[in-house]
Design an enzyme around this catalytic site. Structure first.
Site, PDB file in Angstrom:
ATOM      1  N   HIS A  65       0.853  -1.188   0.000  1.00  0.00           N
ATOM      2  CA  HIS A  65       0.000   0.000   0.000  1.00  0.00           C
ATOM      3  C   HIS A  65       0.893   1.245   0.000  1.00  0.00           C
ATOM      4  O   HIS A  65       1.954   1.251   0.633  1.00  0.00           O
ATOM      5  CB  HIS A  65      -0.931   0.012   1.213  1.00  0.00           C
ATOM      6  CG  HIS A  65      -2.171  -0.807   1.006  1.00  0.00           C
ATOM      7  ND1 HIS A  65      -2.940  -1.300   2.038  1.00  0.00           N
ATOM      8  CD2 HIS A  65      -2.780  -1.217  -0.152  1.00  0.00           C
ATOM      9  CE1 HIS A  65      -3.978  -1.972   1.540  1.00  0.00           C
ATOM     10  NE2 HIS A  65      -3.894  -1.938   0.221  1.00  0.00           N
ATOM     11  N   ASP A  67       0.961   4.090   1.456  1.00  0.00           N
ATOM     12  CA  ASP A  67       1.422   4.738   2.699  1.00  0.00           C
ATOM     13  C   ASP A  67       2.585   3.986   3.350  1.00  0.00           C
ATOM     14  O   ASP A  67       3.144   4.448   4.346  1.00  0.00           O
ATOM     15  CB  ASP A  67       0.259   4.922   3.693  1.00  0.00           C
ATOM     16  CG  ASP A  67      -0.473   3.645   4.037  1.00  0.00           C
ATOM     17  OD1 ASP A  67      -0.704   2.826   3.128  1.00  0.00           O
ATOM     18  OD2 ASP A  67      -0.830   3.466   5.214  1.00  0.00           O
ATOM     19  N   HIS A  68       2.974   2.842   2.760  1.00  0.00           N
ATOM     20  CA  HIS A  68       4.094   2.070   3.314  1.00  0.00           C
ATOM     21  C   HIS A  68       5.297   2.006   2.374  1.00  0.00           C
ATOM     22  O   HIS A  68       6.357   1.523   2.775  1.00  0.00           O
ATOM     23  CB  HIS A  68       3.635   0.649   3.668  1.00  0.00           C
ATOM     24  CG  HIS A  68       2.573   0.635   4.727  1.00  0.00           C
ATOM     25  ND1 HIS A  68       2.803   0.266   6.026  1.00  0.00           N
ATOM     26  CD2 HIS A  68       1.260   1.002   4.685  1.00  0.00           C
ATOM     27  CE1 HIS A  68       1.688   0.390   6.737  1.00  0.00           C
ATOM     28  NE2 HIS A  68       0.731   0.831   5.937  1.00  0.00           N
ATOM     29  N   HIS A 143      -4.991  -8.539   6.133  1.00  0.00           N
ATOM     30  CA  HIS A 143      -5.221  -7.209   5.580  1.00  0.00           C
ATOM     31  C   HIS A 143      -5.985  -7.357   4.258  1.00  0.00           C
ATOM     32  O   HIS A 143      -6.301  -8.472   3.846  1.00  0.00           O
ATOM     33  CB  HIS A 143      -3.866  -6.510   5.398  1.00  0.00           C
ATOM     34  CG  HIS A 143      -3.944  -5.021   5.266  1.00  0.00           C
ATOM     35  ND1 HIS A 143      -4.847  -4.234   5.955  1.00  0.00           N
ATOM     36  CD2 HIS A 143      -3.219  -4.154   4.516  1.00  0.00           C
ATOM     37  CE1 HIS A 143      -4.663  -2.971   5.623  1.00  0.00           C
ATOM     38  NE2 HIS A 143      -3.687  -2.886   4.743  1.00  0.00           N
ATOM     39  N   HIS A 271      -0.237   3.931  13.411  1.00  0.00           N
ATOM     40  CA  HIS A 271      -1.056   3.844  12.196  1.00  0.00           C
ATOM     41  C   HIS A 271      -2.434   4.454  12.473  1.00  0.00           C
ATOM     42  O   HIS A 271      -3.477   3.902  12.129  1.00  0.00           O
ATOM     43  CB  HIS A 271      -1.167   2.392  11.700  1.00  0.00           C
ATOM     44  CG  HIS A 271      -1.550   2.280  10.245  1.00  0.00           C
ATOM     45  ND1 HIS A 271      -2.861   2.231   9.827  1.00  0.00           N
ATOM     46  CD2 HIS A 271      -0.815   2.242   9.114  1.00  0.00           C
ATOM     47  CE1 HIS A 271      -2.904   2.138   8.506  1.00  0.00           C
ATOM     48  NE2 HIS A 271      -1.677   2.148   8.047  1.00  0.00           N
TER      49      HIS A 271
HETATM   50 ZN   LIG Z   1      -1.280   1.491   6.083  1.00  0.00          ZN
HETATM   51 ZN   LIG Z   2      -2.463  -1.168   4.216  1.00  0.00          ZN
END
Ligand SMILES: [Zn+2]
Ligand SMILES: [Zn+2]
Length: 309
Positions: A65, A67-68, A143, A271
């Site tokens: 993802h 944001d990572h 996830h 997070h």
């Molecule tokens: Zn995330």
């Molecule tokens: Zn994620």
């Protein structure tokens, strides 16, 4: 500085805010830096934390993802500009290599150093990295896309030699390494000097688990066991519980429940969803289930040996 500490570079979630950066953490283990996730701005946060790029050799991605991972092209480009050679290993899934290799090649070129990929199994349960003092193990998360967490476990340390006691009992120098390894000393007359008299206990090995992003899953607690410090994502508060599982995230209470079930020493939050204004709420909620909660924030340094004191 402690020889095993956790630097939080970013502990926000996917939607950008002015309060938090996207996910990135650096584990400083005996002066080697291991990055877990590389959200946007990670390289600037590293500079702010005075963490030297030259000491960074491994980047572990939990999942793909934005944001990572979106901080990677910038970070790799900067490492290339430094022009000091060396190599960096990115630990990710096959899909991660397929996506990232052309992007990094296009923006960084990495003419001055090498980027290697270590391909990991999304099912977890393998050793991603190992050296003489440390193992990094993977654990499958729950996830919306394949995701894994990482457990950093120090290997057992050699016993500390008590030189005065060794001299007193006539232990020859060539035996010192074996004594450090835990052996007893047998004198020429057959008398056994127990190892506990000749050495002091170096303490149990230290450990850190990094669990982001995941829905509540008790299997994770079983797999990580009693680590000293557990970072477990706390994206939501219980008042928004119905959002958590469908989006593959946890509440602060659920993270605390995993810490309790695992027998962790301390829980580190993070997070955080952008919908909340007061981070203290995450701590308050987690404390209802688990007594040792550290409220995460950018710039926080958590020394794992200090947590044992
Ligand atoms: Zn995330
Ligand atoms: Zn994620």
């Amino acid at each position: 500085m402690a020889d095993f500490s956790i630097h939080t570079l970013g502990c926000g979630s996917a939607k950008p805010t002015l309060r938090h950066r996207p996910s990135s953490t650096v584990v400083d283990f005996r002066n080697n830096l291991f990055m877990v996730d590389c959200g946007e701005g990670a390289q600037l946060a590293m500079m702010k934390a005075r963490l030297k790029f030259q000491r960074l050799s491994n980047i572990f991605l939990t999942h793909l993802h934005g944001d990572h991972v979106l901080g990677l092209p910038g970070l790799i480009s900067t490492l290339d500009l430094h022009g000091e050679g060396g190599e960096i290993t990115i630990h990710t899934f096959k899909e991660g290599e397929d996506i990232l290799r052309p992007i990094l090649k296009a923006f960084a070129g990495y003419t001055s150093f090498d980027v290697k990929f270590n391909i990991l199994n999304p099912q977890g349960g393998e050793i991603a990295f190992e050296n003489h003092a440390l193992t990094v193990e993977t654990v499958k998360l729950t996830h919306r896309v394949p995701a894994i967490g990482y457990i950093f476990r120090e290997k057992p340390k050699p016993h500390h030699l008590k030189r005065d006691m060794c001299d007193f009992h006539g232990v020859p120098m060539y035996m010192f390494n074996r004594i450090k390894g835990g052996e007893d000393f047998i004198k020429p007359d057959g008398t056994v000097i127990p190892n506990s008299i000749l050495t002091s206990d170096p303490g149990a090995p230290l450990s850190y688990a990094h669990i982001s992003d995941t829905a509540f899953n008790p299997d994770i607690a079983e797999k990580i066991g009693p680590v000293d410090l557990l970072f477990h994502e706390t994206t939501y508060l219980e008042k928004d519980l119905p959002l958590a599982a469908p989006r593959g995230h946890s509440t602060a209470r659920q993270a605390a429940e995993i810490a309790r079930r695992a027998g962790a020493g301390w829980l580190l939050t993070g997070h955080y969803s952008s919908r909340y204004r007061d981070d203290e709420e995450f701590r308050r909620e987690a404390l209802e289930v688990f007594p040792n909660v550290i409220l995460n924030r950018e710039g926080l340094i958590t020394s794992i040996p200090e947590l044992r004191k």
